[in-house]
Motif scaffolding. Structure first.
Motif, PDB file in Angstrom:
ATOM      1  N   VAL A 208      -2.281 -11.921 -11.354  1.00  0.00           N
ATOM      2  CA  VAL A 208      -1.623 -11.132 -10.316  1.00  0.00           C
ATOM      3  C   VAL A 208      -2.594 -10.058  -9.830  1.00  0.00           C
ATOM      4  CG1 VAL A 208       0.316  -9.615  -9.769  1.00  0.00           C
ATOM      5  CG2 VAL A 208       0.660 -11.578 -11.289  1.00  0.00           C
ATOM      6  N   TYR A 209      -3.152 -10.269  -8.656  1.00  0.00           N
ATOM      7  CA  TYR A 209      -4.043  -9.267  -8.064  1.00  0.00           C
ATOM      8  C   TYR A 209      -3.208  -8.155  -7.442  1.00  0.00           C
ATOM      9  CZ  TYR A 209      -8.083 -12.312  -8.684  1.00  0.00           C
ATOM     10  OH  TYR A 209      -9.079 -13.075  -9.230  1.00  0.00           O
ATOM     11  N   LEU A 210      -3.694  -6.928  -7.567  1.00  0.00           N
ATOM     12  CA  LEU A 210      -3.014  -5.764  -6.987  1.00  0.00           C
ATOM     13  C   LEU A 210      -4.034  -4.869  -6.305  1.00  0.00           C
ATOM     14  CD1 LEU A 210      -0.551  -4.635  -9.823  1.00  0.00           C
ATOM     15  CD2 LEU A 210      -0.027  -6.034  -7.811  1.00  0.00           C
ATOM     16  N   TYR A 211      -3.754  -4.535  -5.033  1.00  0.00           N
ATOM     17  CA  TYR A 211      -4.650  -3.661  -4.279  1.00  0.00           C
ATOM     18  C   TYR A 211      -3.858  -2.631  -3.491  1.00  0.00           C
ATOM     19  CZ  TYR A 211      -8.189  -7.347  -5.016  1.00  0.00           C
ATOM     20  OH  TYR A 211      -9.051  -8.259  -5.565  1.00  0.00           O
ATOM     21  N   CYS A 279      -8.732 -12.467  -3.140  1.00  0.00           N
ATOM     22  CA  CYS A 279      -7.283 -12.485  -2.869  1.00  0.00           C
ATOM     23  C   CYS A 279      -6.777 -11.127  -2.376  1.00  0.00           C
ATOM     24  CB  CYS A 279      -6.501 -12.930  -4.100  1.00  0.00           C
ATOM     25  SG  CYS A 279      -7.048 -14.485  -4.817  1.00  0.00           S
ATOM     26  N   TYR A 280      -7.519 -10.526  -1.451  1.00  0.00           N
ATOM     27  CA  TYR A 280      -7.172  -9.156  -1.065  1.00  0.00           C
ATOM     28  C   TYR A 280      -5.774  -9.051  -0.452  1.00  0.00           C
ATOM     29  CZ  TYR A 280      -7.075  -4.587   1.068  1.00  0.00           C
ATOM     30  OH  TYR A 280      -6.686  -3.323   1.434  1.00  0.00           O
ATOM     31  N   GLU A 281      -5.489  -9.829   0.580  1.00  0.00           N
ATOM     32  CA  GLU A 281      -4.182  -9.729   1.229  1.00  0.00           C
ATOM     33  C   GLU A 281      -3.056 -10.056   0.252  1.00  0.00           C
ATOM     34  OE1 GLU A 281      -3.666  -8.456   4.094  1.00  0.00           O
ATOM     35  OE2 GLU A 281      -5.792  -8.280   4.648  1.00  0.00           O
ATOM     36  N   GLY A 283      -3.123  -9.548  -2.901  1.00  0.00           N
ATOM     37  CA  GLY A 283      -3.012  -8.420  -3.816  1.00  0.00           C
ATOM     38  C   GLY A 283      -2.241  -7.256  -3.236  1.00  0.00           C
ATOM     39  N   VAL A 284      -2.412  -7.005  -1.944  1.00  0.00           N
ATOM     40  CA  VAL A 284      -1.633  -5.950  -1.277  1.00  0.00           C
ATOM     41  C   VAL A 284      -0.164  -6.361  -1.236  1.00  0.00           C
ATOM     42  CG1 VAL A 284      -1.259  -4.695   0.886  1.00  0.00           C
ATOM     43  CG2 VAL A 284      -3.593  -5.161   0.110  1.00  0.00           C
ATOM     44  N   ASN A 285       0.080  -7.619  -0.863  1.00  0.00           N
ATOM     45  CA  ASN A 285       1.467  -8.093  -0.748  1.00  0.00           C
ATOM     46  C   ASN A 285       2.169  -8.188  -2.102  1.00  0.00           C
ATOM     47  OD1 ASN A 285       1.200  -8.363   2.032  1.00  0.00           O
ATOM     48  ND2 ASN A 285       0.510 -10.493   1.905  1.00  0.00           N
ATOM     49  N   ASN A 286       1.402  -8.377  -3.173  1.00  0.00           N
ATOM     50  CA  ASN A 286       2.023  -8.496  -4.493  1.00  0.00           C
ATOM     51  C   ASN A 286       2.780  -7.236  -4.899  1.00  0.00           C
ATOM     52  OD1 ASN A 286       1.545 -11.129  -5.335  1.00  0.00           O
ATOM     53  ND2 ASN A 286      -0.475 -10.666  -6.192  1.00  0.00           N
ATOM     54  N   VAL A 287       2.314  -6.078  -4.447  1.00  0.00           N
ATOM     55  CA  VAL A 287       3.012  -4.839  -4.805  1.00  0.00           C
ATOM     56  C   VAL A 287       4.450  -4.899  -4.305  1.00  0.00           C
ATOM     57  CG1 VAL A 287       3.079  -2.333  -4.552  1.00  0.00           C
ATOM     58  CG2 VAL A 287       0.875  -3.492  -4.807  1.00  0.00           C
ATOM     59  N   GLU A 288       4.608  -5.280  -3.045  1.00  0.00           N
ATOM     60  CA  GLU A 288       5.957  -5.362  -2.491  1.00  0.00           C
ATOM     61  C   GLU A 288       6.728  -6.541  -3.064  1.00  0.00           C
ATOM     62  OE1 GLU A 288       8.296  -4.887   1.769  1.00  0.00           O
ATOM     63  OE2 GLU A 288       6.108  -5.134   1.751  1.00  0.00           O
ATOM     64  N   LEU A 289       6.040  -7.646  -3.345  1.00  0.00           N
ATOM     65  CA  LEU A 289       6.691  -8.811  -3.925  1.00  0.00           C
ATOM     66  C   LEU A 289       7.409  -8.458  -5.223  1.00  0.00           C
ATOM     67  CD1 LEU A 289       7.118 -11.945  -4.059  1.00  0.00           C
ATOM     68  CD2 LEU A 289       4.950 -12.051  -5.313  1.00  0.00           C
ATOM     69  N   TYR A 290       6.760  -7.638  -6.055  1.00  0.00           N
ATOM     70  CA  TYR A 290       7.325  -7.319  -7.371  1.00  0.00           C
ATOM     71  C   TYR A 290       8.189  -6.056  -7.390  1.00  0.00           C
ATOM     72  CZ  TYR A 290       4.641 -11.012  -9.631  1.00  0.00           C
ATOM     73  OH  TYR A 290       4.143 -12.239 -10.019  1.00  0.00           O
ATOM     74  N   THR A 291       7.891  -5.102  -6.498  1.00  0.00           N
ATOM     75  CA  THR A 291       8.609  -3.821  -6.558  1.00  0.00           C
ATOM     76  C   THR A 291       9.608  -3.621  -5.429  1.00  0.00           C
ATOM     77  OG1 THR A 291       7.024  -2.537  -5.227  1.00  0.00           O
ATOM     78  CG2 THR A 291       6.533  -2.798  -7.586  1.00  0.00           C
ATOM     79  N   GLY A 292       9.476  -4.420  -4.369  1.00  0.00           N
ATOM     80  CA  GLY A 292      10.356  -4.238  -3.218  1.00  0.00           C
ATOM     81  C   GLY A 292       9.893  -3.162  -2.265  1.00  0.00           C
ATOM     82  N   LYS A 293       8.750  -2.544  -2.565  1.00  0.00           N
ATOM     83  CA  LYS A 293       8.211  -1.485  -1.707  1.00  0.00           C
ATOM     84  C   LYS A 293       6.738  -1.755  -1.420  1.00  0.00           C
ATOM     85  CE  LYS A 293      11.297   2.092  -3.542  1.00  0.00           C
ATOM     86  NZ  LYS A 293      11.369   3.417  -4.227  1.00  0.00           N
TER      87      LYS A 293
END
Length: 311
Positions: A208-211, A279-281, A283-293
């Motif tokens: 899970v990449y996170l940026y 996987c930059y994009e 990684g950015v989208n993963n934050v919202e995918l998991y947290t809703g924000k």
């Protein structure tokens, strides 16, 4: 009720993961070398009402890891890298598996190259090498379906190395401030980790990449902080040699200081397809995918943490 064990809950990521997991309904065990140490964001009242339990354990002492897991009955665990651990957490990882852990979430690094196998990464690339060896140990012990490597980007809190300069309106940037980073917040990382611990990974993700939402040079990041604080700052550059001396003077080991100087001297970015920002994009989208924000912006982070810069 899901029961999880958080190793390193006093850290800036672990503390958020612990609090968020409890908010999501999990029973949270706080595995600590020193069970009397304070945990950011957790008062005694919150610990009591939230049902948190402290338990003594050290990732470099596998027998304590085994006992902590057995006592807790937890099936899911969060771990982080111990720099200098000679076995790259192998003993602790094996102990977790034997004691009943079924899923491990590991705070890893985006710097791991995607064009090499984990064991092929040379020790000269210190940060990716160390994280990769721990990931490889997880792969060997748990298999790909029972661990998640959270490959986080550059922590926004790295910028706090310039806190005194910001306060004085006179920042002398390390290595000229050329290095570019995404400024992911520890809070975003911790919240994602908690959601994985409680609910499992999404979309079959085992990496899970996170940026953070915007890649900026350290110079531009500091300038944005100054603007958010209403400061008219003077920003100048330190040479790599001056940067190395400053890091050594702050107590950072020579090998780590050299690696950091080499890293911070790199210009440019390579988002999405290259080794630098895999996987930059996503990684950015993963934050919202998991947290809703959405991932927290630098400006919002400064607004939330103004007290840090006035201390």
């Amino acid at each position: 009720m899901t029961s999880v064990i958080i190793f390193g809950p006093t850290g800036q990521v672990g503390s958020v993961a612990a609090r968020t997991a409890a908010e999501l309904g999990a029973k949270v065990w706080l595995a600590m070398r020193d069970t009397k140490k304070s945990i950011p964001g957790l008062t005694q009242d919150i610990e009591k009402t939230g049902g948190f339990c402290r338990i003594k354990a050290d990732l470099q002492e596998p027998e304590t890891v085994s006992q902590a897991v057995k006592t807790s009955g937890a099936k899911r665990a969060f771990i982080y890298l111990i720099h200098g651990a000679p076995d790259h957490l192998k003993g602790a990882i094996v102990a977790m598996k034997a004691a009943g852990i079924e899923l491990v979430v590991f705070l890893s690094s985006f710097t791991i190259p995607t064009n090499l196998s984990l064991r092929e990464i040379p020790s000269s690339d210190m940060i990716p090498h160390l994280h990769a060896q721990a990931e490889a140990n997880l792969e060997d012990t748990f298999g790909s379906d029972h661990y998640v490597a959270v490959r986080a980007g550059c922590f926004i809190t790295n910028l706090l190395v310039e806190k005194d300069g910001i306060a004085a309106n006179d920042v002398k940037l390390l290595c000229g401030g050329l290095f570019e980073q995404d400024n992911i917040t520890p809070s975003d990382i911790g919240r994602v980790i908690a959601n994985i611990l409680v609910s499992g990974p999404r979309n079959g993700q085992n990496k899970v990449y996170l940026y953070g939402p915007e890649v900026l040079s350290m110079h531009d990041s500091i300038a944005k902080i100054g603007k958010a604080l209403g400061k008219d700052m003077t920003i100048t550059a330190r040479s790599p040699e001056e940067t190395y001396d400053k890091l050594i003077g702050s107590g950072i080991p020579a090998a780590s200081a050299k690696h950091m100087v080499d890293l911070w001297s790199i210009k440019g970015t390579d988002k999405g397809n290259g080794v630098r920002w895999p996987c930059y994009e996503e990684g950015v989208n993963n934050v919202e995918l998991y947290t809703g924000k959405p991932a927290t912006s630098l400006g919002d982070w400064v607004e939330e943490n103004k007290a840090i810069f006035s201390a």
